[in-house]
Design an enzyme around this catalytic site. Structure first.
Site, PDB file in Angstrom:
ATOM      1  N   ASP A  90      -4.721   3.090 -14.859  1.00  0.00           N
ATOM      2  CA  ASP A  90      -5.779   2.316 -15.510  1.00  0.00           C
ATOM      3  C   ASP A  90      -6.485   3.171 -16.534  1.00  0.00           C
ATOM      4  OD1 ASP A  90      -5.544  -0.163 -14.111  1.00  0.00           O
ATOM      5  OD2 ASP A  90      -6.246   0.915 -12.346  1.00  0.00           O
ATOM      6  N   PHE A 107     -12.548  -0.900  -1.834  1.00  0.00           N
ATOM      7  CA  PHE A 107     -11.173  -0.751  -2.327  1.00  0.00           C
ATOM      8  C   PHE A 107     -10.577  -2.110  -2.656  1.00  0.00           C
ATOM      9  CE2 PHE A 107      -9.909   3.350   0.181  1.00  0.00           C
ATOM     10  CZ  PHE A 107     -10.677   4.092  -0.680  1.00  0.00           C
ATOM     11  N   HIS A 118       4.932   1.615   4.399  1.00  0.00           N
ATOM     12  CA  HIS A 118       4.301   2.727   3.675  1.00  0.00           C
ATOM     13  C   HIS A 118       2.815   2.719   4.036  1.00  0.00           C
ATOM     14  CE1 HIS A 118       3.938   5.694   0.471  1.00  0.00           C
ATOM     15  NE2 HIS A 118       2.955   5.002  -0.077  1.00  0.00           N
ATOM     16  N   SER A 171       6.679   5.816   5.658  1.00  0.00           N
ATOM     17  CA  SER A 171       6.298   6.809   4.652  1.00  0.00           C
ATOM     18  C   SER A 171       4.780   6.827   4.566  1.00  0.00           C
ATOM     19  CB  SER A 171       6.938   6.471   3.303  1.00  0.00           C
ATOM     20  OG  SER A 171       6.706   5.123   2.974  1.00  0.00           O
ATOM     21  N   GLU A 179       1.191   7.941   2.210  1.00  0.00           N
ATOM     22  CA  GLU A 179       0.588   8.341   0.921  1.00  0.00           C
ATOM     23  C   GLU A 179      -0.576   9.302   1.155  1.00  0.00           C
ATOM     24  OE1 GLU A 179      -0.571   5.491  -2.434  1.00  0.00           O
ATOM     25  OE2 GLU A 179      -2.518   6.309  -1.824  1.00  0.00           O
TER      26      GLU A 179
HETATM   27  P1  FAD Z   1       2.342  -2.332 -15.036  1.00  0.00           P
HETATM   28  O1  FAD Z   1       3.576  -2.623 -14.272  1.00  0.00           O
HETATM   29  O2  FAD Z   1       2.505  -1.835 -16.435  1.00  0.00           O
HETATM   30  O3  FAD Z   1       1.471  -3.677 -15.030  1.00  0.00           O
HETATM   31  C1  FAD Z   1       0.117  -3.663 -15.447  1.00  0.00           C
HETATM   32  C2  FAD Z   1      -0.260  -5.058 -15.992  1.00  0.00           C
HETATM   33  O4  FAD Z   1       0.428  -5.304 -17.223  1.00  0.00           O
HETATM   34  C3  FAD Z   1       0.134  -6.202 -15.071  1.00  0.00           C
HETATM   35  O5  FAD Z   1      -0.836  -7.211 -15.205  1.00  0.00           O
HETATM   36  C4  FAD Z   1       1.480  -6.669 -15.622  1.00  0.00           C
HETATM   37  O6  FAD Z   1       1.721  -8.032 -15.307  1.00  0.00           O
HETATM   38  C5  FAD Z   1       1.291  -6.445 -17.139  1.00  0.00           C
HETATM   39  N1  FAD Z   1       2.513  -6.074 -17.834  1.00  0.00           N
HETATM   40  C6  FAD Z   1       3.491  -5.249 -17.397  1.00  0.00           C
HETATM   41  N2  FAD Z   1       4.449  -5.127 -18.356  1.00  0.00           N
HETATM   42  C7  FAD Z   1       4.041  -5.864 -19.422  1.00  0.00           C
HETATM   43  C8  FAD Z   1       4.597  -6.128 -20.715  1.00  0.00           C
HETATM   44  N3  FAD Z   1       5.767  -5.609 -21.089  1.00  0.00           N
HETATM   45  N4  FAD Z   1       3.897  -6.933 -21.570  1.00  0.00           N
HETATM   46  C9  FAD Z   1       2.707  -7.472 -21.197  1.00  0.00           C
HETATM   47  N5  FAD Z   1       2.143  -7.255 -19.960  1.00  0.00           N
HETATM   48  C10 FAD Z   1       2.803  -6.472 -19.088  1.00  0.00           C
HETATM   49  N6  FAD Z   1      -3.051   4.436 -10.095  1.00  0.00           N
HETATM   50  C11 FAD Z   1      -3.262   5.734 -10.452  1.00  0.00           C
HETATM   51  O7  FAD Z   1      -4.007   6.010 -11.387  1.00  0.00           O
HETATM   52  N7  FAD Z   1      -2.659   6.766  -9.754  1.00  0.00           N
HETATM   53  C12 FAD Z   1      -1.828   6.542  -8.713  1.00  0.00           C
HETATM   54  O8  FAD Z   1      -1.295   7.490  -8.107  1.00  0.00           O
HETATM   55  C13 FAD Z   1      -1.573   5.174  -8.314  1.00  0.00           C
HETATM   56  N8  FAD Z   1      -0.732   4.878  -7.311  1.00  0.00           N
HETATM   57  C14 FAD Z   1      -0.470   3.569  -6.982  1.00  0.00           C
HETATM   58  C15 FAD Z   1       0.443   3.278  -5.962  1.00  0.00           C
HETATM   59  C16 FAD Z   1       0.716   1.957  -5.608  1.00  0.00           C
HETATM   60  C17 FAD Z   1       1.722   1.664  -4.517  1.00  0.00           C
HETATM   61  C18 FAD Z   1       0.049   0.890  -6.280  1.00  0.00           C
HETATM   62  C19 FAD Z   1       0.311  -0.538  -5.879  1.00  0.00           C
HETATM   63  C20 FAD Z   1      -0.842   1.167  -7.309  1.00  0.00           C
HETATM   64  C21 FAD Z   1      -1.113   2.502  -7.682  1.00  0.00           C
HETATM   65  N9  FAD Z   1      -1.994   2.819  -8.722  1.00  0.00           N
HETATM   66  C22 FAD Z   1      -2.223   4.134  -9.068  1.00  0.00           C
HETATM   67  C23 FAD Z   1      -2.726   1.757  -9.424  1.00  0.00           C
HETATM   68  C24 FAD Z   1      -2.005   1.298 -10.709  1.00  0.00           C
HETATM   69  O9  FAD Z   1      -1.923   2.346 -11.639  1.00  0.00           O
HETATM   70  C25 FAD Z   1      -2.826   0.135 -11.293  1.00  0.00           C
HETATM   71  O10 FAD Z   1      -2.739  -0.981 -10.444  1.00  0.00           O
HETATM   72  C26 FAD Z   1      -2.537  -0.245 -12.744  1.00  0.00           C
HETATM   73  O11 FAD Z   1      -3.530  -1.187 -13.152  1.00  0.00           O
HETATM   74  C27 FAD Z   1      -1.191  -0.935 -12.976  1.00  0.00           C
HETATM   75  O12 FAD Z   1      -0.153  -0.088 -12.824  1.00  0.00           O
HETATM   76  P2  FAD Z   1       1.361  -0.665 -12.823  1.00  0.00           P
HETATM   77  O13 FAD Z   1       2.240   0.493 -12.725  1.00  0.00           O
HETATM   78  O14 FAD Z   1       1.513  -1.738 -11.823  1.00  0.00           O
HETATM   79  O15 FAD Z   1       1.398  -1.303 -14.308  1.00  0.00           O
END
Ligand code: FAD
Length: 295
Positions: free
Chosen positions: A109, A217, A266, A15, A17
Site C-alpha cells: 500500500d 486489523f 497459513h 505454515s 507468518e
Molecule cells: P494487487 O494484486 O496489485 O491488487 C491491488 C488492487 O488492484 C486490487 O483491488 C486489485 O483488484 C487491483 N488490480 C490488480 N491488478 C490490476 C490491474 N492490472 N489493473 C487495475 N487494477 C488492478 N503488505 C505489505 O506491505 N507487506 C507485506 O508483507 C504484506 N503481506 C501480505 C500477505 C498476505 C497473505 C496478504 C493477503 C496481504 C499482504 N499485504 C502486505 C497487504 C497487501 O500489500 C495489500 O493488501 C495491498 O493493498 C494489495 O496488494 P496485492 O498484492 O494484493 O495487490
C-alpha cells in the site's frame, strides 16, 4: 526447496507468518517462538515486508537468520509499490544468492493510502512483480487473495479477474487475507475454480486472542468479524476466557476447512507461538505423519 513442489507432495501443509522484530528483545522472543513452532514441521514460514522498501534489510536479516539457524524454509514477502524495477531485481537476485527459492509477490500500500505509486516506480500491480520474480527462473511465487474482495476493487468479479492475471503471470500458489466467516473462503475457491485458477489457495488463519487488536486489523483490511464472536469475547469474564473463546473459534474454523477438504493452513502468528500451538494441539494437526493417518 520450492513451495510449489513441497505442497504438491505433502498430505497437509501448515505454515506461519512472522514480521521483522523491532528490537533485540523482540528478536529474542521471536526466536523462542520459532523454536517452539519448529517441531510442527511447517512447510514454510513467511516474513513480511514494509511496503516502499524502507525496511528491506529487516526482512532480509530475519530471512537469513531463519535459513542459517533453523531447519525451516523461509519465504520473504516483497512489495513493488514505490520501488524501481532495478531495486526489486537487486533484491530478488540477492535472495537467490542466499539460497531463497520462494517469494510472496505483493503490491503493498502506498504510504499515503492512495492507490498510486511514486512516479519512479514502474511496477504498479502485484502482477508486474510476479512477472519479474518469475523471470528469474529460480522462485516459486505466491500471491495474496481476498475472500471478501480487495478493499479497492470495484467488485468481486473485477478482483478475481486481476487475481487470475497475477496467477497467469507465473504465480504457483495464493495465500488469503484473514477471514472469519467460512463462506467467504468457500465462495472464493468456487469462483476461482470457475475462472480456471488451478493453484492451491491457502487460507490465512488469524487466531483472535485480543478482540480490540483484531477489530483494528479487520477494519484496515476489510475482513468481516462475526458479531456473535465480538459479543462473546467482549462480554467474557476475563481476558483468559476471551482468549479461550478466540482459540476455540479458530480451532472450529480449521476443523470446518479440514472437513471440507482443505489441506493447507497459513497462520498469522503475530510473532507468538502459544495461540497457534493450542490450535494445532486441539486439531491434533501436529505432525505430517499424524495428519496423513487422518487423510
Ligand atoms: P494487487 O494484486 O496489485 O491488487 C491491488 C488492487 O488492484 C486490487 O483491488 C486489485 O483488484 C487491483 N488490480 C490488480 N491488478 C490490476 C490491474 N492490472 N489493473 C487495475 N487494477 C488492478 N503488505 C505489505 O506491505 N507487506 C507485506 O508483507 C504484506 N503481506 C501480505 C500477505 C498476505 C497473505 C496478504 C493477503 C496481504 C499482504 N499485504 C502486505 C497487504 C497487501 O500489500 C495489500 O493488501 C495491498 O493493498 C494489495 O496488494 P496485492 O498484492 O494484493 O495487490
Amino acid at each position: 526447496m520450492k513451495i510449489k513442489e513441497l505442497i504438491a507432495r505433502q498430505r497437509r501443509s501448515i505454515s506461519f507468518e512472522f514480521f521483522p522484530p523491532k528490537s533485540k528483545e523482540d528478536e529474542d522472543r521471536l526466536f523462542e517462538a520459532i523454536a517452539r513452532l519448529e517441531p510442527f514441521e511447517p512447510t514454510f514460514v513467511s516474513v513480511t515486508y514494509g511496503a516502499g522498501g524502507g525496511t528491506t534489510k529487516n526482512t532480509r536479516q530475519l530471512i537469513k537468520r531463519i535459513k542459517e539457524e533453523t531447519s525451516l524454509t523461509p519465504m520473504p514477502h516483497l512489495t513493488c509499490v514505490d520501488q524501481s524495477e532495478e531495486e526489486l531485481s537487486d533484491i530478488l537476485r540477492d535472495y537467490l544468492e542466499l539460497g531463497i527459492e520462494n517469494i510472496l509477490a505483493l503490491r503493498g500500500d502506498p504510504p499515503s493510502g492512495t492507490a498510486k505509486s511514486a512516479p519512479e516506480a514502474s511496477l504498479c500491480h502485484a502482477q508486474d512483480l510476479v512477472q519479474l520474480a518469475a523471470s528469474f527462473n529460480g522462485f516459486s511465487v505466491g500471491v495474496a487473495v481476498y475472500p471478501e474482495g480487495h478493499p479497492e476493487a470495484p467488485s468481486l468479479e473485477a478482483d478475481l479477474f486481476y487475481t487470475k492475471q497475477k496467477i497467469d503471470a507465473g504465480a504457483d500458489f495464493a495465500i488469503t487475507q484473514m477471514f472469519f466467516a467460512y463462506r467467504f473462503f468457500y465462495d472464493l475457491v468456487d469462483r476461482a475454480e470457475r475462472a480456471g485458477i488451478r493453484v492451491p489457495i491457502i487460507p490465512g488463519i488469524m487466531p483472535v486472542t485480543d478482540i480490540g487488536r483484531i477489530k483494528r486489523f479487520s477494519q484496515m483490511c476489510g475482513a468481516t468479524l462475526p458479531a456473535s464472536l465480538v459479543r462473546r469475547m467482549e462480554s467474557a469474564a476475563s481476558p483468559e476466557e476471551a482468549r479461550r473463546i478466540g482459540i476455540d473459534f479458530a480451532t472450529r474454523q480449521c476443523e470446518d476447512l479440514w472437513r471440507n477438504g482443505v489441506r493447507y493452513f497459513h497462520f498469522y502468528t503475530l510473532n507468538r507461538s502459544q495461540a497457534v500451538t493450542e490450535i494445532l494441539r486441539n486439531l491434533d494437526l501436529e505432525r505430517p505423519a499424524r495428519l496423513a493417518s487422518r487423510a
